[in-house]
Design a protein around this motif. Structure first.
Motif, PDB file in Angstrom:
ATOM      1  N   LEU A 230       0.797  -1.140   0.043  1.00 48.93           N
ATOM      2  CA  LEU A 230      -0.034  -0.203  -0.050  1.00 48.93           C
ATOM      3  C   LEU A 230       0.831   1.234   0.091  1.00 48.93           C
ATOM      4  CD1 LEU A 230      -2.819   1.507  -0.091  1.00 48.93           C
ATOM      5  CD2 LEU A 230      -2.647   1.286   2.350  1.00 48.93           C
ATOM      6  N   ASP A 231       1.957   1.430   1.016  1.00 46.52           N
ATOM      7  CA  ASP A 231       2.527   2.354   0.718  1.00 46.52           C
ATOM      8  C   ASP A 231       3.508   2.677  -0.494  1.00 46.52           C
ATOM      9  OD1 ASP A 231       4.133   4.441   2.531  1.00 46.52           O
ATOM     10  OD2 ASP A 231       6.028   3.462   1.711  1.00 46.52           O
ATOM     11  N   ASP A 232       3.756   1.492  -1.198  1.00 44.76           N
ATOM     12  CA  ASP A 232       4.413   1.629  -2.586  1.00 44.76           C
ATOM     13  C   ASP A 232       3.367   2.419  -3.488  1.00 44.76           C
ATOM     14  OD1 ASP A 232       7.017   0.583  -2.149  1.00 44.76           O
ATOM     15  OD2 ASP A 232       5.785  -1.067  -1.814  1.00 44.76           O
ATOM     16  N   ILE A 233       2.268   1.925  -3.201  1.00 42.69           N
ATOM     17  CA  ILE A 233       1.128   2.119  -4.424  1.00 42.69           C
ATOM     18  C   ILE A 233       0.908   3.747  -4.046  1.00 42.69           C
ATOM     19  CG2 ILE A 233      -1.661   2.079  -4.825  1.00 42.69           C
ATOM     20  CD1 ILE A 233      -1.410  -0.879  -3.981  1.00 42.69           C
ATOM     21  N   ILE A 234       0.793   4.086  -3.094  1.00 42.75           N
ATOM     22  CA  ILE A 234       0.587   5.720  -2.635  1.00 42.75           C
ATOM     23  C   ILE A 234       1.797   6.377  -3.313  1.00 42.75           C
ATOM     24  CG2 ILE A 234       0.284   7.358  -0.946  1.00 42.75           C
ATOM     25  CD1 ILE A 234      -1.171   4.928   0.864  1.00 42.75           C
ATOM     26  N   LYS A 235       2.939   5.981  -2.931  1.00 45.70           N
ATOM     27  CA  LYS A 235       4.140   6.732  -3.254  1.00 45.70           C
ATOM     28  C   LYS A 235       4.118   6.562  -5.023  1.00 45.70           C
ATOM     29  CE  LYS A 235       6.741   6.809   0.645  1.00 45.70           C
ATOM     30  NZ  LYS A 235       5.927   6.300   1.633  1.00 45.70           N
TER      31      LYS A 235
END
Ligand SMILES: [Zn+2]
Length: 265
Positions: A230-235
């Motif tokens: 999720l963190d990678d998706i947001i970034k």
């Protein structure tokens, strides 16, 4: 005397500018969804211009910026706390479409999701297309049950809903009409991440491949493999220039019936 006039003129200009800016800000707060404004710590002039442009151009194409709505279905679950925290750490909010039984099982997560500025909508009681469409009223009635549960947990209501498996092809015209006439705002999606059947790296690849256009309504779920990236998706979405926003209660709904979703109509 001349100097005094000059000072008066400057004062008038300054006051007018203040009035115009103040007025624009008020307009933004009143006419755009309140959740977005509630989460904004400051409103810049470009925000005001951008918000105004959204009001003028109500269609899916935007000229002043790209927006991604991250929508998270099937919770709340044991993964909810971490997802909410990742969103918070990135200073963004998402929209959670929750199942009735899961709200009952995780009431603290319902409260916390809302408290952190995310939007919450409903995703049925049964999550079963045979039961949802047993009669033309069944789906609408399932959302009424969700509404009661949500209200008893948070004291709030929501009009946002998402039908399990999307609003086409399973929903009949009569079912759709009953949902809309009850005041619910039905949201589908533009990008199905298929995270439920993907590994974390497959999921991220899918998003990097298909996250295009001025507006994305991204469908993901409360799943272990989804939390992991999720963190990678947001970034990634941020790096591609997307502003990540929760769906507002007063926002025009976008679904496969009303022609508001660009890529799947
Ligand atoms: Zn679902």
């Amino acid at each position: 005397m001349k100097l005094k006039n000059k000072l008066i003129a400057i004062s008038i200009i300054a006051m007018s500018l203040f009035a115009v800016t103040g007025c624009s800000n008020n307009k933004s707060a009143n006419e755009n969804d309140y959740e977005r404004n509630a989460t904004l710590t400051s409103t810049t002039l470009s925000d005001v211009i951008y918000d105004s442009s959204k009001e003028i151009n109500k269609g899916p194409t935007k000229t002043y910026g790209k927006v991604a709505y991250i929508t998270i279905d099937d919770g709340p679950s044991e993964y909810n706390d971490e997802m909410v925290k990742i969103l918070k750490d990135n200073n963004v909010n998402a929209t959670f479409f929750m199942v009735d039984g899961n709200m009952k099982a995780f009431p603290e997560q319902v409260k916390n999701t809302l408290k952190q500025g995310n939007a919450i909508g409903f995703h049925s009681v049964t999550h079963d297309i045979h039961k949802l469409y047993k009669t033309d009223m069944s789906a609408k009635e399932e959302f009424d049950v969700c509404q009661e549960t949500f209200k008893s947990i948070t004291g709030e209501t929501s009009d946002l809903i998402r039908l399990p498996f999307g609003s086409k092809p399973y929903t009949s015209q009569a079912s759709y009409d009953n949902i809309v006439n009850a005041g619910y705002k039905l949201w589908d999606w533009t990008l199905d991440s298929e995270d439920w059947k993907s590994t974390s790296s497959q999921l991220l690849s899918t998003i990097k491949k298909y996250a295009k256009g001025d507006e994305i309504v991204l469908l993901i779920h409360e799943r272990k493999q989804t939390v992991a990236v999720l963190d990678d998706i947001i970034k990634y979405l941020k790096s591609e220039g997307y502003e990540i926003l929760p769906i507002g209660q007063s926002q025009q709904e976008e679904n496969y019936w009303n022609g508001k979703l660009g890529s799947q109509n």
